[in-house]
Design a protein around this motif. Structure first.
Motif, PDB file in Angstrom:
ATOM      1  N   ARG A   1     -91.146  39.105 -57.361  1.00 39.20           N
ATOM      2  CA  ARG A   1     -91.090  37.682 -57.711  1.00 39.20           C
ATOM      3  C   ARG A   1     -91.851  36.859 -56.676  1.00 39.20           C
ATOM      4  O   ARG A   1     -91.656  36.996 -55.482  1.00 39.20           O
ATOM      5  CB  ARG A   1     -89.640  37.212 -57.791  1.00 39.20           C
ATOM      6  N   ARG A   2     -92.763  36.011 -57.183  1.00 38.73           N
ATOM      7  CA  ARG A   2     -93.577  35.148 -56.332  1.00 38.73           C
ATOM      8  C   ARG A   2     -93.438  33.694 -56.777  1.00 38.73           C
ATOM      9  O   ARG A   2     -92.921  33.416 -57.848  1.00 38.73           O
ATOM     10  CB  ARG A   2     -95.041  35.585 -56.397  1.00 38.73           C
ATOM     11  N   LYS A   3     -93.946  32.792 -55.958  1.00 34.18           N
ATOM     12  CA  LYS A   3     -93.922  31.371 -56.252  1.00 34.18           C
ATOM     13  C   LYS A   3     -95.310  30.909 -56.700  1.00 34.18           C
ATOM     14  O   LYS A   3     -96.312  31.156 -56.013  1.00 34.18           O
ATOM     15  CB  LYS A   3     -93.492  30.566 -55.015  1.00 34.18           C
ATOM     16  N   LEU A   4     -95.341  30.235 -57.839  1.00 36.49           N
ATOM     17  CA  LEU A   4     -96.568  29.625 -58.342  1.00 36.49           C
ATOM     18  C   LEU A   4     -96.422  28.117 -58.175  1.00 36.49           C
ATOM     19  O   LEU A   4     -95.520  27.506 -58.754  1.00 36.49           O
ATOM     20  CB  LEU A   4     -96.790  29.987 -59.807  1.00 36.49           C
ATOM     21  N   ARG A   5     -97.307  27.521 -57.394  1.00 35.99           N
ATOM     22  CA  ARG A   5     -97.255  26.070 -57.171  1.00 35.99           C
ATOM     23  C   ARG A   5     -98.197  25.384 -58.156  1.00 35.99           C
ATOM     24  O   ARG A   5     -99.411  25.635 -58.170  1.00 35.99           O
ATOM     25  CB  ARG A   5     -97.617  25.732 -55.736  1.00 35.99           C
TER      26      ARG A   5
ATOM     27  N   LEU B   1     -98.518  31.112 -54.140  1.00 34.01           N
ATOM     28  CA  LEU B   1     -98.163  31.024 -52.731  1.00 34.01           C
ATOM     29  C   LEU B   1     -98.180  32.397 -52.099  1.00 34.01           C
ATOM     30  O   LEU B   1     -97.862  33.403 -52.738  1.00 34.01           O
ATOM     31  CB  LEU B   1     -96.781  30.396 -52.557  1.00 34.01           C
ATOM     32  N   ASP B   2     -98.547  32.435 -50.818  1.00 39.24           N
ATOM     33  CA  ASP B   2     -98.525  33.694 -50.084  1.00 39.24           C
ATOM     34  C   ASP B   2     -97.090  34.182 -49.965  1.00 39.24           C
ATOM     35  O   ASP B   2     -96.167  33.408 -49.707  1.00 39.24           O
ATOM     36  CB  ASP B   2     -99.140  33.499 -48.703  1.00 39.24           C
ATOM     37  N   ALA B   3     -96.884  35.485 -50.154  1.00 33.35           N
ATOM     38  CA  ALA B   3     -95.524  36.039 -50.194  1.00 33.35           C
ATOM     39  C   ALA B   3     -94.796  35.905 -48.871  1.00 33.35           C
ATOM     40  O   ALA B   3     -93.583  35.716 -48.834  1.00 33.35           O
ATOM     41  CB  ALA B   3     -95.575  37.502 -50.611  1.00 33.35           C
ATOM     42  N   SER B   4     -95.496  35.983 -47.745  1.00 32.00           N
ATOM     43  CA  SER B   4     -94.831  35.996 -46.440  1.00 32.00           C
ATOM     44  C   SER B   4     -94.682  34.602 -45.838  1.00 32.00           C
ATOM     45  O   SER B   4     -93.652  34.267 -45.274  1.00 32.00           O
ATOM     46  CB  SER B   4     -95.609  36.888 -45.463  1.00 32.00           C
ATOM     47  N   THR B   5     -95.712  33.764 -45.976  1.00 33.91           N
ATOM     48  CA  THR B   5     -95.689  32.454 -45.333  1.00 33.91           C
ATOM     49  C   THR B   5     -95.327  31.329 -46.279  1.00 33.91           C
ATOM     50  O   THR B   5     -95.111  30.200 -45.845  1.00 33.91           O
ATOM     51  CB  THR B   5     -97.072  32.147 -44.717  1.00 33.91           C
ATOM     52  N   GLN B   6     -95.270  31.601 -47.587  1.00 36.95           N
ATOM     53  CA  GLN B   6     -95.007  30.575 -48.589  1.00 36.95           C
ATOM     54  C   GLN B   6     -96.035  29.451 -48.525  1.00 36.95           C
ATOM     55  O   GLN B   6     -95.771  28.306 -48.869  1.00 36.95           O
ATOM     56  CB  GLN B   6     -93.595  30.001 -48.436  1.00 36.95           C
TER      57      GLN B   6
ATOM     58  N   ASP C   1     -93.148  36.612 -62.134  1.00 31.12           N
ATOM     59  CA  ASP C   1     -93.050  38.049 -61.839  1.00 31.12           C
ATOM     60  C   ASP C   1     -94.435  38.662 -61.899  1.00 31.12           C
ATOM     61  O   ASP C   1     -95.168  38.479 -62.873  1.00 31.12           O
ATOM     62  CB  ASP C   1     -92.123  38.743 -62.834  1.00 31.12           C
ATOM     63  N   MET C   2     -94.774  39.411 -60.848  1.00 27.63           N
ATOM     64  CA  MET C   2     -96.087  40.046 -60.762  1.00 27.63           C
ATOM     65  C   MET C   2     -95.925  41.530 -60.476  1.00 27.63           C
ATOM     66  O   MET C   2     -94.897  41.966 -59.964  1.00 27.63           O
ATOM     67  CB  MET C   2     -96.923  39.394 -59.651  1.00 27.63           C
ATOM     68  N   ASP C   3     -96.966  42.288 -60.797  1.00 31.37           N
ATOM     69  CA  ASP C   3     -96.980  43.709 -60.453  1.00 31.37           C
ATOM     70  C   ASP C   3     -97.049  43.852 -58.937  1.00 31.37           C
ATOM     71  O   ASP C   3     -97.881  43.216 -58.273  1.00 31.37           O
ATOM     72  CB  ASP C   3     -98.187  44.410 -61.088  1.00 31.37           C
ATOM     73  N   ASP C   4     -96.164  44.681 -58.383  1.00 31.99           N
ATOM     74  CA  ASP C   4     -96.132  44.908 -56.944  1.00 31.99           C
ATOM     75  C   ASP C   4     -97.169  45.973 -56.597  1.00 31.99           C
ATOM     76  O   ASP C   4     -96.868  47.163 -56.484  1.00 31.99           O
ATOM     77  CB  ASP C   4     -94.731  45.338 -56.511  1.00 31.99           C
ATOM     78  N   THR C   5     -98.416  45.547 -56.418  1.00 32.01           N
ATOM     79  CA  THR C   5     -99.500  46.485 -56.127  1.00 32.01           C
ATOM     80  C   THR C   5     -99.342  47.107 -54.742  1.00 32.01           C
ATOM     81  O   THR C   5     -99.730  48.255 -54.528  1.00 32.01           O
ATOM     82  CB  THR C   5    -100.854  45.770 -56.219  1.00 32.01           C
TER      83      THR C   5
ATOM     84  N   MET D   1     -96.649  54.072 -52.525  1.00 31.36           N
ATOM     85  CA  MET D   1     -96.150  55.233 -53.254  1.00 31.36           C
ATOM     86  C   MET D   1     -97.265  56.251 -53.455  1.00 31.36           C
ATOM     87  O   MET D   1     -97.049  57.467 -53.332  1.00 31.36           O
ATOM     88  CB  MET D   1     -95.574  54.783 -54.601  1.00 31.36           C
ATOM     89  N   ASN D   2     -98.462  55.769 -53.748  1.00 33.12           N
ATOM     90  CA  ASN D   2     -99.594  56.673 -53.950  1.00 33.12           C
ATOM     91  C   ASN D   2     -99.959  57.378 -52.649  1.00 33.12           C
ATOM     92  O   ASN D   2    -100.269  58.584 -52.645  1.00 33.12           O
ATOM     93  CB  ASN D   2    -100.791  55.893 -54.486  1.00 33.12           C
ATOM     94  N   GLN D   3     -99.917  56.650 -51.524  1.00 34.04           N
ATOM     95  CA  GLN D   3    -100.204  57.268 -50.231  1.00 34.04           C
ATOM     96  C   GLN D   3     -99.173  58.339 -49.889  1.00 34.04           C
ATOM     97  O   GLN D   3     -99.497  59.367 -49.287  1.00 34.04           O
ATOM     98  CB  GLN D   3    -100.237  56.189 -49.150  1.00 34.04           C
ATOM     99  N   THR D   4     -97.918  58.094 -50.280  1.00 31.53           N
ATOM    100  CA  THR D   4     -96.864  59.081 -50.029  1.00 31.53           C
ATOM    101  C   THR D   4     -97.133  60.367 -50.796  1.00 31.53           C
ATOM    102  O   THR D   4     -96.951  61.473 -50.275  1.00 31.53           O
ATOM    103  CB  THR D   4     -95.496  58.514 -50.429  1.00 31.53           C
ATOM    104  N   LEU D   5     -97.580  60.224 -52.042  1.00 34.12           N
ATOM    105  CA  LEU D   5     -97.888  61.409 -52.843  1.00 34.12           C
ATOM    106  C   LEU D   5     -99.070  62.175 -52.281  1.00 34.12           C
ATOM    107  O   LEU D   5     -99.092  63.413 -52.295  1.00 34.12           O
ATOM    108  CB  LEU D   5     -98.171  60.995 -54.292  1.00 34.12           C
ATOM    109  N   LEU D   6    -100.073  61.438 -51.784  1.00 25.31           N
ATOM    110  CA  LEU D   6    -101.277  62.099 -51.280  1.00 25.31           C
ATOM    111  C   LEU D   6    -101.092  62.675 -49.881  1.00 25.31           C
ATOM    112  O   LEU D   6    -101.871  63.537 -49.459  1.00 25.31           O
ATOM    113  CB  LEU D   6    -102.442  61.102 -51.265  1.00 25.31           C
ATOM    114  N   SER D   7    -100.080  62.187 -49.151  1.00 25.68           N
ATOM    115  CA  SER D   7     -99.889  62.644 -47.775  1.00 25.68           C
ATOM    116  C   SER D   7     -99.536  64.127 -47.704  1.00 25.68           C
ATOM    117  O   SER D   7     -99.844  64.795 -46.729  1.00 25.68           O
ATOM    118  CB  SER D   7     -98.801  61.812 -47.089  1.00 25.68           C
ATOM    119  N   TYR D   8     -98.844  64.600 -48.743  1.00 26.93           N
ATOM    120  CA  TYR D   8     -98.492  66.027 -48.775  1.00 26.93           C
ATOM    121  C   TYR D   8     -99.508  66.732 -49.678  1.00 26.93           C
ATOM    122  O   TYR D   8     -99.233  67.128 -50.792  1.00 26.93           O
ATOM    123  CB  TYR D   8     -97.069  66.201 -49.304  1.00 26.93           C
ATOM    124  N   GLY D   9    -100.729  66.830 -49.175  1.00 28.24           N
ATOM    125  CA  GLY D   9    -101.829  67.321 -49.987  1.00 28.24           C
ATOM    126  C   GLY D   9    -102.076  68.810 -49.827  1.00 28.24           C
ATOM    127  O   GLY D   9    -101.289  69.567 -49.252  1.00 28.24           O
TER     128      GLY D   9
END
Length: 346
Positions: free
Chosen positions: A69-73, A114-119, A294-298, A304-312
């Protein structure tokens, strides 16, 4: 062609897992490390099972929408031109008969994420404002007999697929105008509102996806033990649900169809703004409103993708080589241990 089962395959041809290779138990008598190695194998089996389960959970999560969830101004602003108290801007750009500038105003509707961390406003690349909207309606409270332009302006995504940062509407006039902006947000998956207040209160869901609303009802059913003990697929409603649905019981498979009857499109967002054109106006020319989207949490999906690739493949190849080395060294260890044990008798 005949089927070949596992029993017909020689043991030497079966594919063995990484942790299936064990040192002979005879080494226990001559090497204490063998027992430690066997314990490490047991720990590795437990760890491999846990990692495999977690990898499967992450892979399943990739197929599900992960939202944040993000803020749209949203900014509503206006500017005036050609008013009697303003200086003429361009000579000859006014009324051809009187030569006076034509009073007009411009109404703008813009939005920034709005930026997620600084609003604060996100300065980097971001989604354009119209990509958050399904449709928009702007209504102006003006006398239709004085101005020929329409007092209702509509925008729909399917008519304008190209995303844009904002909208601008120009009209003639030298009097204050009330503007009402109605926004229908775009949701993926689509959102619905529970239009039965009692039901929304019971399941604790006012607005959500269809799956989320059904899940809320199912949680209520499980929490109150409404499943039939003999036939679990039968749901026996309590007094509260029976009063809402006018049913005593229902089959589990019929729940989605039943819930659909109590769903409606979510309420739009209505914003008010007054367009003042008088020189003495004290109201601000700009207003800002924050709306939850509501936005996709890229970011989470990248982790999650890095976690899958870490055990390569490289890590697995290293573990396999080490296991092969440990398994192939036991004859030498057994021979050295036997000699040492024989020397103790002389």
């Amino acid at each position: 062609m005949s089927n070949v089962n596992d029993a017909a395959v020689p043991p030497t041809l079966k594919r063995r897992k990484l942790v299936d290779k064990s040192l002979p138990t005879a080494l226990d008598e001559i090497a204490e490390e063998n027992a430690l190695y066997q314990e490490l194998q047991r720990m590795e089996r437990s760890l491999d099972w846990t990692m495999s389960r977690k990898r499967m959970e992450i892979q399943e999560a990739f197929g599900k929408p992960v939202k944040v969830r993000r803020k749209l101004r949203i900014f509503l602003s206006h500017a005036m031109s050609g008013q009697v108290w303003q200086e003429p801007v361009v000579v000859g750009a006014g009324d051809l008969e009187t030569g006076q500038p034509i009073p007009a105003w411009t109404f703008r509707i813009e939005g920034r994420l709005l930026d997620a961390s600084t609003q604060r406003l996100n300065r980097g690349p971001s989604r354009k404002f119209s990509s958050f909207l399904k449709s928009m309606v702007v209504e102006f409270d003006r006398d239709p007999t004085l101005y020929p332009e329409s007092n209702i302006v509509e925008w729909h995504r399917f008519d304008s697929p190209e995303a844009q940062d904002g909208f601008e509407i120009k009209r003639r006039g030298d009097m204050a105008v009330k503007a009402r902006v109605i926004l229908h947000l775009e949701h993926t998956p689509e959102h619905f509102k529970v239009n039965e207040a009692t039901l929304a209160g019971l399941i604790g869901v006012q607005e959500d996806t269809r799956v989320g609303i059904i899940a809320g009802l199912w949680n209520y059913i499980k929490a109150n033990g409404l499943q039939d003990k003999v036939h679990p697929t039968t749901i026996k409603f309590d007094q509260k649900l029976a009063a809402i649905f006018n049913l005593v019981e229902i089959n589990f498979s019929a729940l989605p169809e039943l819930v659909n009857r109590y769903l409606s499109p979510p309420d739009p967002i209505a914003l008010q703004h007054v367009i003042h054109v008088e020189q003495s106006a004290t109201s601000p020319n700009m207003q800002a409103f924050d709306v939850d989207v509501d936005m996709d949490d890229t970011t989470l999906k990248q982790k999650m993708n890095q976690t899958l690739l870490s055990y390569g493949a490289e890590a697995q190849a290293t573990l396999t080589a080490l296991d092969e080395e440990a398994s192939s060294s036991w004859p030498t260890a057994f021979e050295v241990g036997s000699r040492s044990k024989a020397d103790m008798w002389f």
